[in-house]
Write a protein that holds these residues in place. Sequence first.
Motif, short mmCIF file in Angstrom:
data_model
loop_
_atom_site.label_atom_id
_atom_site.label_comp_id
_atom_site.label_asym_id
_atom_site.label_seq_id
_atom_site.Cartn_x
_atom_site.Cartn_y
_atom_site.Cartn_z
N ALA A 44 -29.80 37.76 5.83
CA ALA A 44 -29.75 36.40 6.37
C ALA A 44 -30.17 36.43 7.84
O ALA A 44 -29.65 37.23 8.62
CB ALA A 44 -28.35 35.83 6.24
N VAL A 45 -31.16 35.60 8.19
CA VAL A 45 -31.66 35.52 9.56
C VAL A 45 -31.75 34.06 9.96
O VAL A 45 -31.82 33.17 9.11
CB VAL A 45 -33.04 36.20 9.71
N SER A 46 -31.80 33.81 11.25
CA SER A 46 -31.97 32.44 11.71
C SER A 46 -33.42 32.00 11.45
O SER A 46 -34.32 32.83 11.32
CB SER A 46 -31.67 32.33 13.21
N ALA A 47 -33.62 30.71 11.38
CA ALA A 47 -34.97 30.19 11.18
C ALA A 47 -35.89 30.60 12.32
O ALA A 47 -37.06 30.92 12.11
CB ALA A 47 -34.93 28.67 11.04
N THR A 48 -35.35 30.67 13.53
CA THR A 48 -36.13 31.09 14.69
C THR A 48 -36.58 32.54 14.54
O THR A 48 -37.74 32.88 14.77
CB THR A 48 -35.31 30.93 15.98
N ASP A 49 -35.66 33.41 14.14
CA ASP A 49 -36.01 34.82 13.96
C ASP A 49 -37.00 35.01 12.82
O ASP A 49 -37.90 35.86 12.91
CB ASP A 49 -34.77 35.67 13.73
N LEU A 50 -36.87 34.25 11.75
CA LEU A 50 -37.83 34.33 10.66
C LEU A 50 -39.21 33.91 11.16
O LEU A 50 -40.21 34.56 10.85
CB LEU A 50 -37.42 33.45 9.48
N GLY A 51 -39.29 32.87 11.94
CA GLY A 51 -40.57 32.43 12.51
C GLY A 51 -41.19 33.51 13.38
O GLY A 51 -42.40 33.75 13.32
N ARG A 52 -40.36 34.18 14.17
CA ARG A 52 -40.87 35.27 15.01
C ARG A 52 -41.39 36.43 14.16
O ARG A 52 -42.42 37.03 14.46
CB ARG A 52 -39.78 35.76 15.95
N LEU A 53 -40.66 36.76 13.10
CA LEU A 53 -41.09 37.83 12.21
C LEU A 53 -42.42 37.48 11.55
O LEU A 53 -43.34 38.30 11.53
CB LEU A 53 -40.03 38.08 11.14
N LEU A 54 -42.55 36.28 11.03
CA LEU A 54 -43.80 35.87 10.38
C LEU A 54 -44.96 35.87 11.36
O LEU A 54 -46.07 36.29 11.02
CB LEU A 54 -43.64 34.50 9.72
N SER A 55 -44.73 35.43 12.58
CA SER A 55 -45.78 35.45 13.60
C SER A 55 -46.23 36.88 13.90
O SER A 55 -47.42 37.15 14.00
CB SER A 55 -45.30 34.78 14.89
N ALA A 56 -45.27 37.78 14.04
CA ALA A 56 -45.60 39.18 14.31
C ALA A 56 -46.40 39.79 13.16
O ALA A 56 -47.35 40.54 13.38
CB ALA A 56 -44.32 39.99 14.56
N ILE A 57 -46.04 39.45 11.93
CA ILE A 57 -46.78 39.96 10.77
C ILE A 57 -48.21 39.43 10.80
O ILE A 57 -49.17 40.18 10.63
CB ILE A 57 -46.08 39.56 9.46
N LYS A 58 -48.37 38.13 11.01
CA LYS A 58 -49.70 37.52 11.03
C LYS A 58 -50.59 38.08 12.13
O LYS A 58 -51.80 38.20 11.97
CB LYS A 58 -49.59 36.00 11.18
N LEU A 59 -49.98 38.43 13.25
CA LEU A 59 -50.73 38.97 14.39
C LEU A 59 -50.95 40.48 14.29
O LEU A 59 -51.60 41.07 15.16
CB LEU A 59 -50.02 38.64 15.69
N GLY A 60 -50.41 41.11 13.25
CA GLY A 60 -50.58 42.55 13.08
C GLY A 60 -49.82 43.38 14.08
O GLY A 60 -50.22 44.49 14.40
N GLU A 61 -48.71 42.85 14.57
CA GLU A 61 -47.93 43.53 15.59
C GLU A 61 -46.93 44.55 15.05
O GLU A 61 -46.29 45.24 15.81
CB GLU A 61 -47.18 42.50 16.44
N LEU A 62 -46.81 44.65 13.73
CA LEU A 62 -45.83 45.55 13.14
C LEU A 62 -46.54 46.74 12.51
O LEU A 62 -47.61 46.60 11.92
CB LEU A 62 -45.00 44.82 12.08
N GLU A 63 -45.94 47.89 12.61
CA GLU A 63 -46.48 49.08 11.97
C GLU A 63 -45.76 49.30 10.65
O GLU A 63 -44.55 49.20 10.57
CB GLU A 63 -46.28 50.31 12.88
N PHE A 64 -46.53 49.63 9.63
CA PHE A 64 -45.93 49.89 8.31
C PHE A 64 -46.23 51.29 7.88
O PHE A 64 -47.20 51.88 8.14
CB PHE A 64 -46.47 48.91 7.27
#
Length: 64
Positions: A44-64
């Motif tokens: 469970a995350v806040s809507a704000t944190d989910l938005g930040r996560l999705l933005s980071a994914i779209k921008l390629g800022e996360l390493e997998f």
Amino acid sequence: MSAPVWRKSSHSGGSQNTDCVELARLVGAVGIRDGKNPEGGMLAVSATDLGRLLSAIKLGELEF
């Protein structure tokens, strides 16, 4: 309180495809779970944190 309504992206290949992440609105949060293992728990995350996560994914800022 009613059970969460879990949803997956329309890009996931239809209702039979379980290889996806599912989201649900919760009171004061958003639930995230693995579509392959829906009984395995959720995050469970806040809507704000989910938005930040999705933005980071779209921008390629996360390493997998």
